[in-house]
Design a protein around this motif. Sequence first.
Motif, PDB file in Angstrom:
ATOM      1  N   GLY A 207      -9.548   2.880  -1.489  1.00  0.00           N
ATOM      2  CA  GLY A 207      -8.193   3.408  -1.417  1.00  0.00           C
ATOM      3  C   GLY A 207      -8.071   4.823  -0.929  1.00  0.00           C
ATOM      4  O   GLY A 207      -7.034   5.447  -1.110  1.00  0.00           O
TER       5      GLY A 207
ATOM      6  N   CYS B 126       0.850  -1.197   0.000  1.00  0.00           N
ATOM      7  CA  CYS B 126       0.000   0.000   0.000  1.00  0.00           C
ATOM      8  C   CYS B 126       0.881   1.241   0.000  1.00  0.00           C
ATOM      9  O   CYS B 126       0.808   2.061   0.915  1.00  0.00           O
ATOM     10  CB  CYS B 126      -0.908   0.006   1.225  1.00  0.00           C
ATOM     11  SG  CYS B 126      -2.022  -1.406   1.330  1.00  0.00           S
ATOM     12  N   PRO B 127       1.740   1.386  -1.010  1.00  0.00           N
ATOM     13  CA  PRO B 127       2.693   2.501  -0.994  1.00  0.00           C
ATOM     14  C   PRO B 127       1.991   3.843  -1.186  1.00  0.00           C
ATOM     15  O   PRO B 127       0.885   3.916  -1.712  1.00  0.00           O
ATOM     16  CB  PRO B 127       3.609   2.190  -2.174  1.00  0.00           C
ATOM     17  CG  PRO B 127       2.769   1.397  -3.103  1.00  0.00           C
ATOM     18  CD  PRO B 127       1.851   0.581  -2.225  1.00  0.00           C
TER      19      PRO B 127
ATOM     20  N   ARG C 286      -2.925  11.088  -6.321  1.00  0.00           N
ATOM     21  CA  ARG C 286      -2.246  11.119  -7.621  1.00  0.00           C
ATOM     22  C   ARG C 286      -2.295  12.520  -8.220  1.00  0.00           C
ATOM     23  O   ARG C 286      -1.324  13.000  -8.792  1.00  0.00           O
ATOM     24  CB  ARG C 286      -2.895  10.106  -8.582  1.00  0.00           C
ATOM     25  CG  ARG C 286      -2.588   8.652  -8.220  1.00  0.00           C
ATOM     26  CD  ARG C 286      -3.100   7.669  -9.273  1.00  0.00           C
ATOM     27  NE  ARG C 286      -4.549   7.564  -9.294  1.00  0.00           N
ATOM     28  CZ  ARG C 286      -5.260   6.756  -8.491  1.00  0.00           C
ATOM     29  NH1 ARG C 286      -4.654   6.013  -7.578  1.00  0.00           N
ATOM     30  NH2 ARG C 286      -6.577   6.704  -8.583  1.00  0.00           N
TER      31      ARG C 286
ATOM     32  N   ILE D 269      -0.957   9.351   7.485  1.00  0.00           N
ATOM     33  CA  ILE D 269      -1.489   8.570   6.373  1.00  0.00           C
ATOM     34  C   ILE D 269      -2.984   8.816   6.263  1.00  0.00           C
ATOM     35  O   ILE D 269      -3.678   8.870   7.279  1.00  0.00           O
ATOM     36  CB  ILE D 269      -1.233   7.070   6.611  1.00  0.00           C
ATOM     37  CG1 ILE D 269       0.273   6.788   6.657  1.00  0.00           C
ATOM     38  CG2 ILE D 269      -1.906   6.213   5.549  1.00  0.00           C
ATOM     39  CD1 ILE D 269       0.610   5.355   7.054  1.00  0.00           C
ATOM     40  N   GLY D 270      -3.479   8.954   5.029  1.00  0.00           N
ATOM     41  CA  GLY D 270      -4.926   8.947   4.822  1.00  0.00           C
ATOM     42  C   GLY D 270      -5.584  10.319   4.730  1.00  0.00           C
ATOM     43  O   GLY D 270      -6.724  10.418   4.322  1.00  0.00           O
ATOM     44  N   GLU D 271      -4.867  11.348   5.117  1.00  0.00           N
ATOM     45  CA  GLU D 271      -5.406  12.711   4.977  1.00  0.00           C
ATOM     46  C   GLU D 271      -5.056  13.210   3.580  1.00  0.00           C
ATOM     47  O   GLU D 271      -3.899  13.144   3.175  1.00  0.00           O
ATOM     48  CB  GLU D 271      -4.738  13.665   5.976  1.00  0.00           C
ATOM     49  CG  GLU D 271      -4.901  13.300   7.415  1.00  0.00           C
ATOM     50  CD  GLU D 271      -6.207  13.831   7.976  1.00  0.00           C
ATOM     51  OE1 GLU D 271      -6.707  14.841   7.460  1.00  0.00           O
ATOM     52  OE2 GLU D 271      -6.722  13.194   8.913  1.00  0.00           O
ATOM     53  N   PRO D 272      -6.026  13.769   2.846  1.00  0.00           N
ATOM     54  CA  PRO D 272      -5.682  14.335   1.535  1.00  0.00           C
ATOM     55  C   PRO D 272      -4.623  15.424   1.705  1.00  0.00           C
ATOM     56  O   PRO D 272      -4.691  16.212   2.642  1.00  0.00           O
ATOM     57  CB  PRO D 272      -7.015  14.923   1.049  1.00  0.00           C
ATOM     58  CG  PRO D 272      -8.074  14.209   1.841  1.00  0.00           C
ATOM     59  CD  PRO D 272      -7.461  13.863   3.158  1.00  0.00           C
TER      60      PRO D 272
ATOM     61  N   TRP E 172      -6.782   5.105  11.249  1.00  0.00           N
ATOM     62  CA  TRP E 172      -6.932   4.003  10.300  1.00  0.00           C
ATOM     63  C   TRP E 172      -5.787   3.953   9.291  1.00  0.00           C
ATOM     64  O   TRP E 172      -5.580   2.932   8.632  1.00  0.00           O
ATOM     65  CB  TRP E 172      -8.282   4.084   9.599  1.00  0.00           C
ATOM     66  CG  TRP E 172      -8.498   5.384   8.903  1.00  0.00           C
ATOM     67  CD1 TRP E 172      -9.080   6.498   9.422  1.00  0.00           C
ATOM     68  CD2 TRP E 172      -8.117   5.711   7.570  1.00  0.00           C
ATOM     69  NE1 TRP E 172      -9.080   7.499   8.499  1.00  0.00           N
ATOM     70  CE2 TRP E 172      -8.497   7.051   7.355  1.00  0.00           C
ATOM     71  CE3 TRP E 172      -7.484   5.014   6.545  1.00  0.00           C
ATOM     72  CZ2 TRP E 172      -8.263   7.700   6.146  1.00  0.00           C
ATOM     73  CZ3 TRP E 172      -7.243   5.656   5.351  1.00  0.00           C
ATOM     74  CH2 TRP E 172      -7.628   6.979   5.151  1.00  0.00           C
TER      75      TRP E 172
ATOM     76  N   PHE F 189      -2.501   6.508   0.817  1.00  0.00           N
ATOM     77  CA  PHE F 189      -3.891   6.074   0.883  1.00  0.00           C
ATOM     78  C   PHE F 189      -4.814   7.283   0.694  1.00  0.00           C
ATOM     79  O   PHE F 189      -5.751   7.507   1.446  1.00  0.00           O
ATOM     80  CB  PHE F 189      -4.176   5.375   2.221  1.00  0.00           C
ATOM     81  CG  PHE F 189      -5.258   4.332   2.094  1.00  0.00           C
ATOM     82  CD1 PHE F 189      -5.018   3.162   1.391  1.00  0.00           C
ATOM     83  CD2 PHE F 189      -6.510   4.507   2.643  1.00  0.00           C
ATOM     84  CE1 PHE F 189      -6.001   2.199   1.262  1.00  0.00           C
ATOM     85  CE2 PHE F 189      -7.508   3.554   2.511  1.00  0.00           C
ATOM     86  CZ  PHE F 189      -7.247   2.402   1.816  1.00  0.00           C
ATOM     87  N   THR F 190      -4.516   8.025  -0.345  1.00  0.00           N
ATOM     88  CA  THR F 190      -5.278   9.228  -0.643  1.00  0.00           C
ATOM     89  C   THR F 190      -5.919   9.139  -2.025  1.00  0.00           C
ATOM     90  O   THR F 190      -6.466  10.124  -2.531  1.00  0.00           O
ATOM     91  CB  THR F 190      -4.361  10.461  -0.573  1.00  0.00           C
ATOM     92  OG1 THR F 190      -3.132  10.141  -1.229  1.00  0.00           O
ATOM     93  CG2 THR F 190      -4.084  10.859   0.864  1.00  0.00           C
ATOM     94  N   GLY F 191      -5.820   7.934  -2.642  1.00  0.00           N
ATOM     95  CA  GLY F 191      -6.559   7.659  -3.869  1.00  0.00           C
ATOM     96  C   GLY F 191      -6.259   8.609  -5.008  1.00  0.00           C
ATOM     97  O   GLY F 191      -5.125   9.048  -5.198  1.00  0.00           O
ATOM     98  N   ARG F 192      -7.317   8.912  -5.771  1.00  0.00           N
ATOM     99  CA  ARG F 192      -7.192   9.782  -6.939  1.00  0.00           C
ATOM    100  C   ARG F 192      -6.643  11.158  -6.541  1.00  0.00           C
ATOM    101  O   ARG F 192      -5.780  11.711  -7.197  1.00  0.00           O
ATOM    102  CB  ARG F 192      -8.574   9.906  -7.591  1.00  0.00           C
ATOM    103  CG  ARG F 192      -8.639  10.705  -8.872  1.00  0.00           C
ATOM    104  CD  ARG F 192     -10.081  10.757  -9.413  1.00  0.00           C
ATOM    105  NE  ARG F 192     -11.056  11.082  -8.363  1.00  0.00           N
ATOM    106  CZ  ARG F 192     -11.262  12.314  -7.858  1.00  0.00           C
ATOM    107  NH1 ARG F 192     -10.574  13.345  -8.315  1.00  0.00           N
ATOM    108  NH2 ARG F 192     -12.165  12.502  -6.915  1.00  0.00           N
ATOM    109  N   LYS F 193      -7.122  11.656  -5.409  1.00  0.00           N
ATOM    110  CA  LYS F 193      -6.643  12.972  -4.948  1.00  0.00           C
ATOM    111  C   LYS F 193      -5.133  12.947  -4.727  1.00  0.00           C
ATOM    112  O   LYS F 193      -4.439  13.939  -4.986  1.00  0.00           O
ATOM    113  CB  LYS F 193      -7.327  13.352  -3.632  1.00  0.00           C
ATOM    114  CG  LYS F 193      -8.802  13.678  -3.742  1.00  0.00           C
ATOM    115  CD  LYS F 193      -9.303  14.288  -2.430  1.00  0.00           C
ATOM    116  CE  LYS F 193     -10.779  14.009  -2.181  1.00  0.00           C
ATOM    117  NZ  LYS F 193     -11.046  12.597  -1.785  1.00  0.00           N
TER     118      LYS F 193
END
Lengths: 410, 410
Positions: free
Chosen positions: B357, A59-60, A95, A124-127, B325, A89-93
């Motif tokens: 994701g 999950c890089p 990228r 991790i996980g915050e846009p 998380w 872990f911020t998905g499309r945002k």
Amino acid sequence: MSGSISPLAPKTYAEMPPVRGVRMATAAAGIKYKNRTDVLMMVFDRPATVAGVFTRSKCPSAPVDFCRANLPGGIARAVVVNSGNANAFTGRKGRESTKMTAEAAAKAIGCAESEVFLASTGVIGEPLDATKFSGVLDGLASNGTEDFWFEAAKAIMTTDTYPKVATRTAELGGVTVRINGIAKGAGMIAPDMATMLSFVVTDAAIPASVLQSLLSAGVGPTFNSVTVDSDTSTSDTLMLFATGAAEGQATVTADDASLDGFRSALNDLLRDLALQVVRDGEGARKMVAVTVEGAENDEAAKRIALSIANSPLVKTAVAGEDANWGRIVMAVGKSGEMADRDRLAIWFGDVRVAVDGERDPTYSEAAATAVMKQEDIPVRVEIGLGNGRATVWTCDLTKEYVEINGDYRS
Amino acid sequence: MSGSISPLAPKTYAEMPPVRGVRMATAAAGIKYKNRTDVLMMVFDRPATVAGVFTRSKCPSAPVDFCRANLPGGIARAVVVNSGNANAFTGRKGRESTKMTAEAAAKAIGCAESEVFLASTGVIGEPLDATKFSGVLDGLASNGTEDFWFEAAKAIMTTDTYPKVATRTAELGGVTVRINGIAKGAGMIAPDMATMLSFVVTDAAIPASVLQSLLSAGVGPTFNSVTVDSDTSTSDTLMLFATGAAEGQATVTADDASLDGFRSALNDLLRDLALQVVRDGEGARKMVAVTVEGAENDEAAKRIALSIANSPLVKTAVAGEDANWGRIVMAVGKSGEMADRDRLAIWFGDVRVAVDGERDPTYSEAAATAVMKQEDIPVRVEIGLGNGRATVWTCDLTKEYVEINGDYRS
């Protein structure tokens, strides 16, 4: 950045001389931290060759994906690093954020986006709102100076209590070249390739493929041999750049014996930085060097050493200055590697506490405890089966680790 | 035994009825603890069948070696358990100590040494002076009573803050049979076969080979699915005895469908005891059930779940009631199992915090934090790749864990 500096911090920091061919600048963009720098830009005015190793996490982070895509080009013109947010872990945002940052950096430098490398560290996980710092890259690109390594190391810190810097020189192709490096990392440290963020630059001229071989070999006994908490980050990134700005250096190739001095200096620098990371392990009060000898082979020795170094019970005993060598036995036993209980011997420092599968007949609690009171504790285990050998480094597990990590996000 | 009882302790303990065919007695031999019982003897007046699973540690304790050697005989007449000293990594002295204990027990009962089973729990590496309790075995053998389960559970405690007992009934071969069990364990809990010490007795009549199949299958989703600190003990021992004293029961064989009810009751009891062990995890304030679904297969799901459950960063976040998380993502990523970051979804309780994701678009910090404030926290991860599923249980990592383990030996 924690309130108090680790007691294991270096007493003095290395003087960091410039490395020809790279300029740096930092900015305070307020990504998470207030009143401190949190963006670093490195600029190579002439294209540098580049090598990198990254986390083996499935999950890089988005910047890790981005760097992996650019690495085959082998050319770097800029590196942008931010602290305070890992963009993982911020998905499309995520990228989109890397793309926006790379575009802004490429425009500021006048290079291709494929020559830009990115790294992010923090939650991790915050846009990650890249607009916060994409606007400052123009300024950073033009204001960069060569003499800025210590400030660069400070800008990439998160829970680190001190900046991590190291410098070496080597003879290569008839000239003296320099290698400088910075690193950050304090928690989520169990590198499985590289650890957290580290950037190393040399003014030597070395092809990217040779650089990659040197780096990939160099991480094994250095960054891949340290652990703070057995947790592998999504963001681990170690990059090595060669600017080629040292004048008059002869061309080198992969099998060139003249690389030996450089390789040795590089590995020494990587080890220096890796140990600085462990010495700043979250809540650390003690550093432990675990050496395993006599294992079936080197890989087995390393797995046993990591089993010891990652054991919460071993690490809490070290924190309590308790010479609890029974927990070393436990950790050898659970490693899954070949071991014969009745051949084991264990030392704390020079004090042999166990031999032939039982407590040393001359065991002295006072002597063992004296070692445990040291700041640096060498632990050695003789397996008695073969010639495998490895050393790994870790720190103790303290209440402060629990406190630091109980509420990291707020 | 710690000063205060775990907040996760059962509000009421099971009433433990007798199991026909087994008597128990305890003694205070002063092995390590003062003013409490530390030796337990179980006596089967008529030979019981026996099954066992033991630690996979390569450095097992002397009693584990002893039990492994006797198990193929399939017959048990006595079990002697002591707390305060694990008799592990004690070399020749350790073997002599098991032999002396078995001799004394066999003499007291009038049985063969091969029908005696032993277990020891406590400090590793200290020689165990069996003379301290071998003298009391005569008395224990004659004084044992059937109605002594709760006291038996208390005698085998070490850092446990409460005794662990469970009881079930099942229909088997036309009669109602009973299954009683006790367990101990609080730290060094990452069973890789069984956990710490647990003894289960039924009055059913079941051949040893069938008993072993039931037990070996039963530990997977129970004792082998709990972890306190990822450290596997040298002493893990789980034994199941069948006295056959339930009158009138028809003979059973391995493929007998009539075993289904018994199997189900046994597995339920094993799960009950295993969860009691986690709920007494050293320093534990919260219990976490980690469920992984949609993994490549069940084994992958369990490895991912254990990666989450063993992560110090996940466990400290739980201690801090922080809905972090991102650390779940990290732990999935480091597990080495197949995962596609962009398919991951994560729930705390019923609150979905991440999906596809990235952070859930409807993410509510307040809702997630409300779950973290609970005593029991369900974490669910959907991998999105297959049908593999597993649940493991763990506890939080608190400052008290560090304190308890910083100076265990003194």
